[in-house]
Design a protein around this motif. Structure first.
Motif, PDB file in Angstrom:
ATOM      1  N   VAL A   1     -42.990  -6.400 -64.333  1.00 50.73           N
ATOM      2  CA  VAL A   1     -42.354  -5.768 -63.175  1.00 50.73           C
ATOM      3  C   VAL A   1     -43.385  -4.976 -62.377  1.00 50.73           C
ATOM      4  CG1 VAL A   1     -40.545  -4.173 -62.445  1.00 50.73           C
ATOM      5  CG2 VAL A   1     -40.150  -5.679 -64.391  1.00 50.73           C
ATOM      6  N   ARG A   2     -44.289  -4.298 -63.057  1.00 48.88           N
ATOM      7  CA  ARG A   2     -45.361  -3.583 -62.354  1.00 48.88           C
ATOM      8  C   ARG A   2     -46.180  -4.558 -61.503  1.00 48.88           C
ATOM      9  NH1 ARG A   2     -47.302   1.427 -63.339  1.00 48.88           N
ATOM     10  NH2 ARG A   2     -46.276   2.748 -64.905  1.00 48.88           N
ATOM     11  N   ALA A   3     -46.517  -5.699 -62.090  1.00 52.43           N
ATOM     12  CA  ALA A   3     -47.317  -6.690 -61.369  1.00 52.43           C
ATOM     13  C   ALA A   3     -46.572  -7.205 -60.141  1.00 52.43           C
ATOM     14  CB  ALA A   3     -47.674  -7.843 -62.305  1.00 52.43           C
ATOM     15  N   ALA A   4     -45.256  -7.378 -60.254  1.00 56.91           N
ATOM     16  CA  ALA A   4     -44.463  -7.854 -59.120  1.00 56.91           C
ATOM     17  C   ALA A   4     -44.475  -6.832 -57.980  1.00 56.91           C
ATOM     18  CB  ALA A   4     -43.032  -8.136 -59.568  1.00 56.91           C
ATOM     19  N   ALA A   5     -44.339  -5.542 -58.321  1.00 55.11           N
ATOM     20  CA  ALA A   5     -44.368  -4.498 -57.292  1.00 55.11           C
ATOM     21  C   ALA A   5     -45.730  -4.450 -56.609  1.00 55.11           C
ATOM     22  CB  ALA A   5     -44.041  -3.144 -57.918  1.00 55.11           C
ATOM     23  N   ALA A   6     -46.798  -4.503 -57.406  1.00 57.52           N
ATOM     24  CA  ALA A   6     -48.148  -4.448 -56.832  1.00 57.52           C
ATOM     25  C   ALA A   6     -48.421  -5.657 -55.946  1.00 57.52           C
ATOM     26  CB  ALA A   6     -49.174  -4.367 -57.958  1.00 57.52           C
ATOM     27  N   ALA A   7     -47.989  -6.841 -56.377  1.00 59.18           N
ATOM     28  CA  ALA A   7     -48.236  -8.054 -55.598  1.00 59.18           C
ATOM     29  C   ALA A   7     -47.531  -7.993 -54.245  1.00 59.18           C
ATOM     30  CB  ALA A   7     -47.774  -9.275 -56.386  1.00 59.18           C
ATOM     31  N   HIS A   8     -46.290  -7.477 -54.247  1.00 60.15           N
ATOM     32  CA  HIS A   8     -45.554  -7.393 -52.980  1.00 60.15           C
ATOM     33  C   HIS A   8     -46.217  -6.397 -52.031  1.00 60.15           C
ATOM     34  CE1 HIS A   8     -42.092  -7.524 -50.275  1.00 60.15           C
ATOM     35  NE2 HIS A   8     -42.258  -6.206 -50.173  1.00 60.15           N
ATOM     36  N   ILE A   9     -46.634  -5.244 -52.557  1.00 59.54           N
ATOM     37  CA  ILE A   9     -47.269  -4.238 -51.706  1.00 59.54           C
ATOM     38  C   ILE A   9     -48.584  -4.776 -51.143  1.00 59.54           C
ATOM     39  CG2 ILE A   9     -48.370  -1.958 -51.712  1.00 59.54           C
ATOM     40  CD1 ILE A   9     -46.256  -1.074 -53.734  1.00 59.54           C
ATOM     41  N   GLU A  10     -49.349  -5.473 -51.983  1.00 57.60           N
ATOM     42  CA  GLU A  10     -50.632  -6.023 -51.525  1.00 57.60           C
ATOM     43  C   GLU A  10     -50.416  -7.084 -50.446  1.00 57.60           C
ATOM     44  OE1 GLU A  10     -54.781  -7.519 -53.559  1.00 57.60           O
ATOM     45  OE2 GLU A  10     -52.892  -7.931 -54.600  1.00 57.60           O
ATOM     46  N   LYS A  11     -49.378  -7.906 -50.601  1.00 56.91           N
ATOM     47  CA  LYS A  11     -49.095  -8.964 -49.639  1.00 56.91           C
ATOM     48  C   LYS A  11     -48.576  -8.399 -48.323  1.00 56.91           C
ATOM     49  CE  LYS A  11     -46.494 -13.300 -49.201  1.00 56.91           C
ATOM     50  NZ  LYS A  11     -45.523 -14.212 -49.883  1.00 56.91           N
ATOM     51  N   ASN A  12     -47.879  -7.265 -48.382  1.00 63.80           N
ATOM     52  CA  ASN A  12     -47.289  -6.659 -47.187  1.00 63.80           C
ATOM     53  C   ASN A  12     -47.889  -5.264 -46.966  1.00 63.80           C
ATOM     54  OD1 ASN A  12     -44.763  -8.601 -46.631  1.00 63.80           O
ATOM     55  ND2 ASN A  12     -44.936  -8.258 -48.845  1.00 63.80           N
ATOM     56  N   ARG A  13     -49.190  -5.192 -47.013  1.00 62.60           N
ATOM     57  CA  ARG A  13     -49.874  -3.909 -46.978  1.00 62.60           C
ATOM     58  C   ARG A  13     -49.585  -3.109 -45.718  1.00 62.60           C
ATOM     59  NH1 ARG A  13     -55.935  -5.086 -47.718  1.00 62.60           N
ATOM     60  NH2 ARG A  13     -56.056  -2.831 -47.297  1.00 62.60           N
ATOM     61  N   ASP A  14     -49.335  -3.772 -44.599  1.00 58.30           N
ATOM     62  CA  ASP A  14     -49.069  -3.047 -43.350  1.00 58.30           C
ATOM     63  C   ASP A  14     -47.779  -2.230 -43.429  1.00 58.30           C
ATOM     64  OD1 ASP A  14     -51.358  -4.090 -42.275  1.00 58.30           O
ATOM     65  OD2 ASP A  14     -50.347  -5.708 -41.188  1.00 58.30           O
ATOM     66  N   ASP A  15     -46.845  -2.658 -44.283  1.00 59.51           N
ATOM     67  CA  ASP A  15     -45.574  -1.935 -44.424  1.00 59.51           C
ATOM     68  C   ASP A  15     -45.702  -0.711 -45.327  1.00 59.51           C
ATOM     69  OD1 ASP A  15     -44.369  -3.842 -42.837  1.00 59.51           O
ATOM     70  OD2 ASP A  15     -43.736  -5.077 -44.537  1.00 59.51           O
TER      71      ASP A  15
ATOM     72  N   TYR B   1     -54.477   2.499 -55.350  1.00 58.91           N
ATOM     73  CA  TYR B   1     -53.034   2.616 -55.574  1.00 58.91           C
ATOM     74  C   TYR B   1     -52.507   1.421 -56.360  1.00 58.91           C
ATOM     75  CZ  TYR B   1     -48.184   3.821 -54.476  1.00 58.91           C
ATOM     76  OH  TYR B   1     -46.864   4.163 -54.565  1.00 58.91           O
ATOM     77  N   LEU B   2     -52.944   0.240 -56.001  1.00 56.64           N
ATOM     78  CA  LEU B   2     -52.506  -0.977 -56.697  1.00 56.64           C
ATOM     79  C   LEU B   2     -52.983  -0.972 -58.143  1.00 56.64           C
ATOM     80  CD1 LEU B   2     -53.153  -3.652 -53.918  1.00 56.64           C
ATOM     81  CD2 LEU B   2     -50.961  -2.657 -54.601  1.00 56.64           C
ATOM     82  N   HIS B   3     -54.164  -0.461 -58.374  1.00 57.36           N
ATOM     83  CA  HIS B   3     -54.664  -0.370 -59.750  1.00 57.36           C
ATOM     84  C   HIS B   3     -53.760   0.529 -60.598  1.00 57.36           C
ATOM     85  CE1 HIS B   3     -57.182   0.486 -63.204  1.00 57.36           C
ATOM     86  NE2 HIS B   3     -57.189   1.769 -62.874  1.00 57.36           N
ATOM     87  N   LYS B   4     -53.327   1.636 -60.038  1.00 57.12           N
ATOM     88  CA  LYS B   4     -52.448   2.543 -60.784  1.00 57.12           C
ATOM     89  C   LYS B   4     -51.127   1.860 -61.135  1.00 57.12           C
ATOM     90  CE  LYS B   4     -54.227   6.926 -58.997  1.00 57.12           C
ATOM     91  NZ  LYS B   4     -53.907   8.154 -58.232  1.00 57.12           N
ATOM     92  N   ILE B   5     -50.602   1.065 -60.191  1.00 58.11           N
ATOM     93  CA  ILE B   5     -49.327   0.388 -60.445  1.00 58.11           C
ATOM     94  C   ILE B   5     -49.495  -0.666 -61.531  1.00 58.11           C
ATOM     95  CG2 ILE B   5     -47.520  -1.078 -59.467  1.00 58.11           C
ATOM     96  CD1 ILE B   5     -47.999   0.242 -56.790  1.00 58.11           C
ATOM     97  N   ARG B   6     -50.521  -1.488 -61.413  1.00 65.14           N
ATOM     98  CA  ARG B   6     -50.701  -2.626 -62.337  1.00 65.14           C
ATOM     99  C   ARG B   6     -51.159  -2.196 -63.729  1.00 65.14           C
ATOM    100  NH1 ARG B   6     -53.681  -5.330 -57.942  1.00 65.14           N
ATOM    101  NH2 ARG B   6     -52.342  -6.924 -56.991  1.00 65.14           N
ATOM    102  N   ASP B   7     -52.121  -1.292 -63.790  1.00 59.41           N
ATOM    103  CA  ASP B   7     -52.890  -1.126 -65.023  1.00 59.41           C
ATOM    104  C   ASP B   7     -52.757   0.225 -65.707  1.00 59.41           C
ATOM    105  OD1 ASP B   7     -54.003  -3.690 -64.441  1.00 59.41           O
ATOM    106  OD2 ASP B   7     -55.418  -2.733 -63.062  1.00 59.41           O
ATOM    107  N   THR B   8     -51.981   1.143 -65.167  1.00 61.57           N
ATOM    108  CA  THR B   8     -51.879   2.469 -65.797  1.00 61.57           C
ATOM    109  C   THR B   8     -50.407   2.800 -66.066  1.00 61.57           C
ATOM    110  OG1 THR B   8     -51.604   3.813 -63.774  1.00 61.57           O
ATOM    111  CG2 THR B   8     -53.852   3.144 -64.365  1.00 61.57           C
ATOM    112  N   GLY B   9     -50.188   4.011 -66.552  1.00 62.78           N
ATOM    113  CA  GLY B   9     -48.833   4.494 -66.777  1.00 62.78           C
ATOM    114  C   GLY B   9     -48.335   5.382 -65.657  1.00 62.78           C
ATOM    115  N   GLU B  10     -48.901   5.227 -64.450  1.00 64.60           N
ATOM    116  CA  GLU B  10     -48.485   6.031 -63.291  1.00 64.60           C
ATOM    117  C   GLU B  10     -46.995   5.833 -63.017  1.00 64.60           C
ATOM    118  OE1 GLU B  10     -49.505   8.578 -59.902  1.00 64.60           O
ATOM    119  OE2 GLU B  10     -50.552   8.016 -61.746  1.00 64.60           O
ATOM    120  N   TRP B  11     -46.291   6.941 -62.778  1.00 67.35           N
ATOM    121  CA  TRP B  11     -44.854   6.867 -62.526  1.00 67.35           C
ATOM    122  C   TRP B  11     -44.577   6.148 -61.213  1.00 67.35           C
ATOM    123  CZ3 TRP B  11     -43.463  12.667 -63.710  1.00 67.35           C
ATOM    124  CH2 TRP B  11     -43.696  12.909 -65.066  1.00 67.35           C
ATOM    125  N   GLY B  12     -43.464   5.454 -61.178  1.00 72.79           N
ATOM    126  CA  GLY B  12     -43.026   4.800 -59.953  1.00 72.79           C
ATOM    127  C   GLY B  12     -42.075   5.673 -59.164  1.00 72.79           C
ATOM    128  N   GLY B  13     -41.950   5.352 -57.864  1.00 70.47           N
ATOM    129  CA  GLY B  13     -41.078   6.126 -56.999  1.00 70.47           C
ATOM    130  C   GLY B  13     -40.479   5.275 -55.901  1.00 70.47           C
TER     131      GLY B  13
END
Length: 305
Positions: free
Chosen positions: A205-219, A231-243
């Motif tokens: 699920v983290r990878a899916a969120a990061a992929a969407h943000i990277e693909k739609n970076r302007d948004d 930011y994408l590294h934190k989503i994919r590879d760490t325990g950074e909280w989501g919001g």
């Protein structure tokens, strides 16, 4: 000195109250900065107090940070009596007597200092104990925010026919809760790039969120306070909280609206924009601000029954 120490104690209590309030109001994003600010405030107050004590006692700041001597030293023990009118022989005799008195006074002064030090340590211990008692009494009078929030959340769940599936509070709670919802809705979670079958579902699920943000970076990039790649590294590879941003990305990635139930029955709806989502296919998450040890937390809300 007693007035100065009393003011210092009051300022310390006021600062602790201010720090407690700041930490309660801090969000996930600002918690680190608030903690650093609180540390700076504590150090600054301590240094100012040491400087004020040193200025009053006439000692260095280092001595003021340690165990300062009382300011009520017995100066009379070191004073020499003025010689009376008389012969030179009388003056010499009086000087010898004064020397003997000074020797006795020096010994008495050392003994007095030792007694004062013991008294000072006992006084400080009593003051610390009193502060602890006051803090405990104040804590008793504070409302139990965790218990109150929990009760209101359970009432709101019952009203909507939902039950709670508790998610582990480990920094991945948002993504784990979304994974549980996808399973309940029979929506494929997908796979993370270059991942093995044993990879935890929250990583997918983290990878899916990061992929969407990277693909739609302007948004998303205008809302970031750091470079996109970091930011994408934190989503994919760490325990950074989501919001909020991650929820928006996940709603669009999986094509389903996400309802976030919050305290006092408020529901925040995050729309996917796909037009395919229906009420029965919406995700439901429970958001807690006070209910868990790490702070903010998400649980999965399933249909009751």
């Amino acid at each position: 000195m007693e007035e100065l120490q009393a003011r210092h104690r009051k300022e310390q209590r006021d600062l602790q109250s201010q720090i407690t309030q700041k930490k309660k109001q801090a969000s996930k994003k600002t918690r680190k900065g608030v903690s650093e600010e609180c540390d700076r405030l504590e150090v600054g107050l301590k240094e100012r107090h040491a400087t004020e004590i040193a200025a009053m006692s006439g000692e260095g700041v280092g001595d003021a940070n340690g165990q300062l001597e009382d300011l009520t030293l017995d100066g009379s023990a070191h004073e020499e009596e003025a010689p009376p009118n008389g012969t030179h022989q009388d003056e010499n005799a009086q000087t010898k007597g004064s020397d003997l008195q000074n020797g006795d006074a020096g010994a008495q002064s050392i003994a007095k200092k030792g007694n004062r030090q013991k008294a000072r340590l006992a006084r400080r211990a009593a003051e610390q104990e009193e502060l602890v008692k006051q803090a405990a009494e104040e804590a008793k009078n504070l409302p139990d925010l965790k218990q109150q929030e929990r009760a209101r959340m359970l009432d709101s769940m019952r009203e909507r026919g939902l039950r709670e599936e508790e998610i582990r509070a480990d920094g991945h709670c948002l993504y784990s809760a979304v994974a549980d919802q996808l399973e309940q809705l029979n929506i494929p979670i997908g796979t993370a790039p270059n991942s093995s079958p044993s990879v935890p579902v929250y990583r997918v699920v983290r990878a899916a969120a990061a992929a969407h943000i990277e693909k739609n970076r302007d948004d998303y990039e205008p809302f970031l306070e750091e470079p996109l790649l970091d930011y994408l590294h934190k989503i994919r590879d760490t325990g950074e909280w989501g919001g909020q941003l991650e929820l928006m990305a996940l709603a669009k990635s999986y094509g389903t609206d996400i309802n976030v139930l919050q305290d006092f029955g408020r529901v925040e709806k995050i729309e996917s924009g796909s037009g395919r989502s229906k009420n029965e296919n919406d995700m439901w998450l429970g958001y807690y601000k006070h209910g868990f040890g790490l702070g903010e937390h998400y649980n999965s809300l399933r249909k009751a029954g």
